[in-house]
Design an enzyme around this catalytic site. Sequence first.
Site, PDB file in Angstrom:
ATOM      1  N   ASN A 145       0.835  -1.198   0.000  1.00 14.81           N
ATOM      2  CA  ASN A 145       0.000   0.000   0.000  1.00 14.81           C
ATOM      3  C   ASN A 145       0.868   1.246   0.000  1.00 14.81           C
ATOM      4  O   ASN A 145       1.981   1.247   0.529  1.00 14.81           O
ATOM      5  CB  ASN A 145      -0.965  -0.005   1.194  1.00 14.81           C
ATOM      6  CG  ASN A 145      -0.411   0.711   2.399  1.00 14.81           C
ATOM      7  OD1 ASN A 145      -0.448   1.947   2.480  1.00 14.81           O
ATOM      8  ND2 ASN A 145       0.124  -0.064   3.353  1.00 14.81           N
ATOM      9  N   PHE A 149      -1.216   8.411   4.320  1.00 21.37           N
ATOM     10  CA  PHE A 149      -1.936   9.123   5.393  1.00 21.37           C
ATOM     11  C   PHE A 149      -3.192   9.831   4.872  1.00 21.37           C
ATOM     12  O   PHE A 149      -3.394  11.028   5.115  1.00 21.37           O
ATOM     13  CB  PHE A 149      -1.026  10.149   6.082  1.00 21.37           C
ATOM     14  CG  PHE A 149       0.023   9.568   6.985  1.00 21.37           C
ATOM     15  CD1 PHE A 149       0.010   8.238   7.362  1.00 21.37           C
ATOM     16  CD2 PHE A 149       1.053  10.377   7.472  1.00 21.37           C
ATOM     17  CE1 PHE A 149       0.989   7.719   8.205  1.00 21.37           C
ATOM     18  CE2 PHE A 149       2.031   9.871   8.327  1.00 21.37           C
ATOM     19  CZ  PHE A 149       2.006   8.538   8.683  1.00 21.37           C
ATOM     20  N   SER A 210       7.285   5.982  10.840  1.00 20.41           N
ATOM     21  CA  SER A 210       7.893   4.903  10.057  1.00 20.41           C
ATOM     22  C   SER A 210       7.120   4.524   8.805  1.00 20.41           C
ATOM     23  O   SER A 210       7.474   3.560   8.131  1.00 20.41           O
ATOM     24  CB  SER A 210       8.053   3.655  10.939  1.00 20.41           C
ATOM     25  OG  SER A 210       6.825   3.312  11.559  1.00 20.41           O
ATOM     26  N   SER A 211       6.070   5.270   8.471  1.00 21.28           N
ATOM     27  CA  SER A 211       5.387   4.991   7.213  1.00 21.28           C
ATOM     28  C   SER A 211       6.324   5.310   6.057  1.00 21.28           C
ATOM     29  O   SER A 211       6.961   6.366   6.035  1.00 21.28           O
ATOM     30  CB  SER A 211       4.114   5.838   7.086  1.00 21.28           C
ATOM     31  OG  SER A 211       3.605   5.755   5.766  1.00 21.28           O
ATOM     32  N   ASN A 213       5.354   5.967   3.105  1.00 16.66           N
ATOM     33  CA  ASN A 213       4.567   6.612   2.054  1.00 16.66           C
ATOM     34  C   ASN A 213       4.429   8.121   2.191  1.00 16.66           C
ATOM     35  O   ASN A 213       3.695   8.749   1.446  1.00 16.66           O
ATOM     36  CB  ASN A 213       3.177   5.962   1.998  1.00 16.66           C
ATOM     37  CG  ASN A 213       3.259   4.474   1.740  1.00 16.66           C
ATOM     38  OD1 ASN A 213       4.017   4.036   0.877  1.00 16.66           O
ATOM     39  ND2 ASN A 213       2.514   3.691   2.497  1.00 16.66           N
ATOM     40  N   THR A 214       5.120   8.700   3.178  1.00 13.90           N
ATOM     41  CA  THR A 214       5.198  10.151   3.312  1.00 13.90           C
ATOM     42  C   THR A 214       6.669  10.537   3.194  1.00 13.90           C
ATOM     43  O   THR A 214       7.474  10.163   4.053  1.00 13.90           O
ATOM     44  CB  THR A 214       4.629  10.609   4.672  1.00 13.90           C
ATOM     45  OG1 THR A 214       3.249  10.258   4.735  1.00 13.90           O
ATOM     46  CG2 THR A 214       4.782  12.115   4.841  1.00 13.90           C
ATOM     47  N   LYS A 251       6.137   3.990  16.673  1.00 11.82           N
ATOM     48  CA  LYS A 251       6.103   2.890  15.697  1.00 11.82           C
ATOM     49  C   LYS A 251       7.358   2.929  14.836  1.00 11.82           C
ATOM     50  O   LYS A 251       7.703   3.955  14.244  1.00 11.82           O
ATOM     51  CB  LYS A 251       4.855   2.977  14.818  1.00 11.82           C
ATOM     52  CG  LYS A 251       4.634   1.732  13.971  1.00 11.82           C
ATOM     53  CD  LYS A 251       3.223   1.655  13.429  1.00 11.82           C
ATOM     54  CE  LYS A 251       2.978   0.331  12.705  1.00 11.82           C
ATOM     55  NZ  LYS A 251       1.576   0.177  12.284  1.00 11.82           N
ATOM     56  N   ASN A 282       6.446  -1.419  11.213  1.00 13.08           N
ATOM     57  CA  ASN A 282       5.624  -0.936  10.102  1.00 13.08           C
ATOM     58  C   ASN A 282       5.894  -1.789   8.850  1.00 13.08           C
ATOM     59  O   ASN A 282       6.601  -2.795   8.924  1.00 13.08           O
ATOM     60  CB  ASN A 282       5.942   0.537   9.830  1.00 13.08           C
ATOM     61  CG  ASN A 282       4.728   1.334   9.359  1.00 13.08           C
ATOM     62  OD1 ASN A 282       3.963   0.853   8.523  1.00 13.08           O
ATOM     63  ND2 ASN A 282       4.563   2.531   9.888  1.00 13.08           N
TER      64      ASN A 282
END
Length: 395
Positions: A145, A149, A210-211, A213-214, A251, A282
């Site tokens: 994914n 956010f 820790s995402s 996607n940002t 996280k 994550n």
Amino acid sequence: MYTRKEKFIKQLTALVTVTLGGSTTFAGLCIWNGNENFYRDYVMPFTRRLDPETSHGLAVFAMKHCLIKKQLKPDAESLSTRLWNINFSNPVGLAAGFDKQAEAMQGLHRTGFGFVEIGSVTPKPQEGNPKPRVFRLEEDNAIINRYGFNSEGHEAVFHRVRQEKEKQERAIIGVNLGKNKISAMEDVRDYVTGVEKFGAIADYLVINISSPNTPGLRGLQQKAELENLIACVLEARNNLGTANLPPLLVKIAPDLSEAEKKDVASVILKEKCRVDGIIVCNTTTSRPSDLKSQCKDEIGGLSGQPLKDISTRCIRDFYRLTNGQIPIIGVGGISSGQDAYEKILAGASLVQLYTSFALQGPPVVRRIKRELDEILRSNGYQNVAEAIGKSSQGN
């Protein structure tokens, strides 16, 4: 009098009506009761025909409207545990990323989760990344994914969490805090604002740095940046003025080097940065060489089966680096009681599901709990807390 033809049509219509009605009723009851075989053979194959994000939306809708029977049988005593002065009926929770907007907490609680983590929530509403942004890797039991956010913002989510908190039978709620894409990455105010907004109503708070996607977000895991961030959010938490301060967790990404893991551990063990727990881990940006699915090279975070061993190693590493002093929520590739048990042995006090819930549906929750109870008892443990870190001690 009916002609023979009219009589036949009438009988056929009645038969079709009864058959369709009976089939619909049967299907509805199977879905309501969380019949594992029915979900495996019919419901989940149907959802896999849909776009992954559409399927996700339908699943949230079903949980929002409580379209599954409440678990009536109490959780096994072996699964009950206490952490941060909170009593968990079982250690199996739902990871952030499923109920992003805090719409489905009650339905998820009824499904049997021991706790529900909503979000990530950003201060201001934002759309997230362009679609398509979710991809199933069916051959690999995985998902990629790159939601980025997507959030309705603090205000909308706050009201839903507050409504859930007022219910007598409610979920234990964790609020996962994210950062708006338009905010400067070195600016910690988005997280401070989140702590101030949700601190009085969340059972625990999570700082998500820790995402993948940002852009730039994972840079906040670097030693100096992490120390500054944690010190600021802890100060905000400690100044809330509420009788019961919510536990504060961070996280962590699975893609840290050994040196970076040591840096993170050294920071969170400092008195001024002593968080109440960490979530490990994550999604990963790595791509194991044995992935088979056509979508394996899509950009984003990989979760599910390929993350299982990576996550367990990270849990073991952080348990060792912190000497077991910082509670860990273990997440990554859990789809069976054995998977959950391995995370607990590695050092996790609680565990979370995401991908297995998305790919197998609600019955997976009760199955994992049942299997975990059996494994614990067969290994001589009266309670899940007794097994925490057993495979990491002495390593």
